[in-house]
Scaffold this motif. Structure first.
Motif, short mmCIF file in Angstrom:
data_model
loop_
_atom_site.label_atom_id
_atom_site.label_comp_id
_atom_site.label_asym_id
_atom_site.label_seq_id
_atom_site.Cartn_x
_atom_site.Cartn_y
_atom_site.Cartn_z
N PRO A 118 9.79 5.06 10.41
CA PRO A 118 8.69 4.45 9.65
C PRO A 118 9.18 3.62 8.46
N LEU A 119 10.19 4.10 7.75
CA LEU A 119 10.71 3.34 6.62
C LEU A 119 11.28 2.00 7.07
N THR A 120 12.00 2.02 8.17
CA THR A 120 12.59 0.78 8.68
C THR A 120 11.52 -0.18 9.17
N VAL A 121 10.52 0.35 9.87
CA VAL A 121 9.41 -0.50 10.32
C VAL A 121 8.69 -1.11 9.12
N LEU A 122 8.50 -0.32 8.07
CA LEU A 122 7.85 -0.82 6.87
C LEU A 122 8.67 -1.94 6.22
N LEU B 229 16.94 1.19 0.63
CA LEU B 229 18.22 1.89 0.78
C LEU B 229 18.19 3.25 0.08
N ALA B 230 17.55 3.30 -1.09
CA ALA B 230 17.43 4.59 -1.79
C ALA B 230 16.61 5.57 -0.96
N ALA B 231 15.54 5.08 -0.34
CA ALA B 231 14.71 5.96 0.50
C ALA B 231 15.48 6.42 1.73
N MET B 232 16.29 5.55 2.31
CA MET B 232 17.08 5.94 3.48
C MET B 232 18.14 6.97 3.10
N ALA B 233 18.76 6.79 1.94
CA ALA B 233 19.72 7.80 1.48
C ALA B 233 19.03 9.13 1.23
N GLY B 234 17.84 9.08 0.64
CA GLY B 234 17.08 10.31 0.46
C GLY B 234 16.68 10.93 1.78
N ALA B 235 16.40 10.09 2.79
CA ALA B 235 16.05 10.61 4.12
C ALA B 235 17.22 11.37 4.73
N VAL B 236 18.44 10.88 4.51
CA VAL B 236 19.61 11.58 5.02
C VAL B 236 19.74 12.96 4.37
N GLY B 237 19.67 12.98 3.04
CA GLY B 237 19.77 14.27 2.33
C GLY B 237 18.66 15.23 2.70
N LEU B 238 17.44 14.69 2.83
CA LEU B 238 16.31 15.55 3.17
C LEU B 238 16.43 16.09 4.59
N ALA B 239 16.90 15.25 5.51
CA ALA B 239 17.07 15.70 6.90
C ALA B 239 18.10 16.82 6.99
N VAL B 240 19.21 16.68 6.29
CA VAL B 240 20.24 17.72 6.33
C VAL B 240 19.73 19.02 5.72
N LEU B 241 19.05 18.91 4.57
CA LEU B 241 18.56 20.12 3.89
C LEU B 241 17.49 20.82 4.72
N ALA C 296 0.82 -1.22 0.00
CA ALA C 296 0.00 0.00 0.00
C ALA C 296 0.85 1.26 0.00
N MET C 297 2.13 1.16 0.33
CA MET C 297 3.01 2.33 0.42
C MET C 297 4.40 1.93 -0.07
N GLU C 298 4.92 2.73 -1.01
CA GLU C 298 6.29 2.51 -1.47
C GLU C 298 7.26 3.28 -0.59
N TYR C 299 8.54 2.96 -0.74
CA TYR C 299 9.56 3.55 0.14
C TYR C 299 9.94 4.96 -0.28
#
Length: 318
Positions: A169-173, A192-204, A102-105
């Motif tokens: 939430p991504l890890t739980v999913l 892994l792509a979503a987690m990398a994006g989470a790092v960049g988004l968190a910093v920005l 129901a939800m993609e990463y």
């Protein structure tokens, strides 16, 4: 100075006799006296600048989530964290019942961007506003902690908070997908792509939020400023992209999506570096567009840090 006793009568911790009105009198007139008021020297280890910076970052991170603060300070961060967890929990339930995702990463962050923006707007002023309002910054900088250490600690704390809000939430999913045992191989590369994006988004987001909030000592104005930036960026991005698509200029529409910081990070990291599908309603610019997205993301982070340093250098000089 030879007439001044080294300690009061009765020893360093003994009772201090009452001093007559006007002070003690000596052969040459009034003399000074040393009073023991019970201060104790610190004889423990001095951990230095690095440990002080880490302690400041941990203290700020705890405050962002309301830990060590009144109960009302915990309502907003934990309520928003629960909302962020909701799609992951629902998706796991759907996978368990009908064996469908129901939800993609990678689109998780862009779908939940209003929640992330509210968290950033509500909590980033806490990281900077109290120190500015009560003018305690010179006290911090009078210790081994320097200006760069202070700014780095605040940015690190807010970055960890934003990353936690999205990574959990991504890890739980992902764990739920492994436990449900969906047909086919697990989507590890997308995770892994979503987690990398989470790092960049968190910093920005942390850089932008803290930088904007630092320009006012009032938390209310800081909240309004961060929300206004998000609404302006997302609104302009959507309107310009829709107008460009209406005249069949899809290249310009792709560039318009990058005005939104959430789509900017998505274009730079998950799509640009990992080759996932765009989370925006339309396609991002290809070719040089990937490099431009990465450069623009890094430039926004650098400008935010420069603005923070300039702001705090001015505040520390007062």
């Amino acid at each position: 100075m030879s007439d001044i006793p080294a300690s009061p009568p009765g020893g360093p911790h003994g009772p201090v006799p009452p001093v007559p009105h006007g002070g003690p009198q000596g052969p040459a007139g009034p003399v000074g006296v040393i009073h023991d008021i019970g201060y104790r020297h610190y004889d423990g280890p001095r951990l230095g600048r690095g440990s002080a910076t880490v302690a400041l970052a941990v203290h700020t991170l705890r405050g962002v989530f309301g830990l060590g603060r009144p109960a009302r300070s915990k309502i907003i961060p934990f309520a928003l964290f629960g909302i962020m967890m909701l799609p992951a929990v629902v998706s796991i339930a759907v996978m368990a019942m009908v064996q469908q995702r129901a939800m993609e990463y990678t689109p998780y962050a862009t779908i939940m961007q209003p929640v992330l923006a509210i968290f950033l707007a509500s909590q980033s002023p806490y990281a900077v506003a109290p120190d500015l309002r009560f003018r305690v910054l010179p006290l911090y900088l009078s210790r081994p902690v320097g200006l760069w250490d202070y700014v780095g600690a605040k940015l690190a704390a807010m970055t960890v908070a934003m990353f936690t809000l999205l990574a959990v939430p991504l890890t739980v999913l992902y764990i739920g997908e492994l436990l449900v045992d969906m047909p086919g191989s697990p989507q590890t590369s997308e995770y892994l792509a979503a987690m990398a994006g989470a790092v960049g988004l968190a910093v920005l987001l942390a850089s932008l939020g803290v930088a904007i909030a630092s320009f006012t000592p009032r938390r209310g104005l800081g909240v309004a400023s961060v929300i206004a930036l998000y609404l302006l960026a997302s609104g302009v991005s959507t309107v310009v992209a829709a107008v460009m698509e209406s005249v069949n200029d899809y290249t310009a529409a792709g560039w318009a999506w990058l005005i939104n910081p959430f789509f900017l990070v998505d274009a730079a990291i998950p799509v640009g570096l990992f080759g996932t599908e765009p989370a925006a309603p339309g396609a991002y610019p290809t070719g040089i567009g990937v490099a431009a997205a990465i450069v623009l993301m890094l430039a926004l982070i650098a400008l935010s840090v420069i603005a923070l340093i300039a702001r705090y250098r001015k505040a520390a000089s007062r």
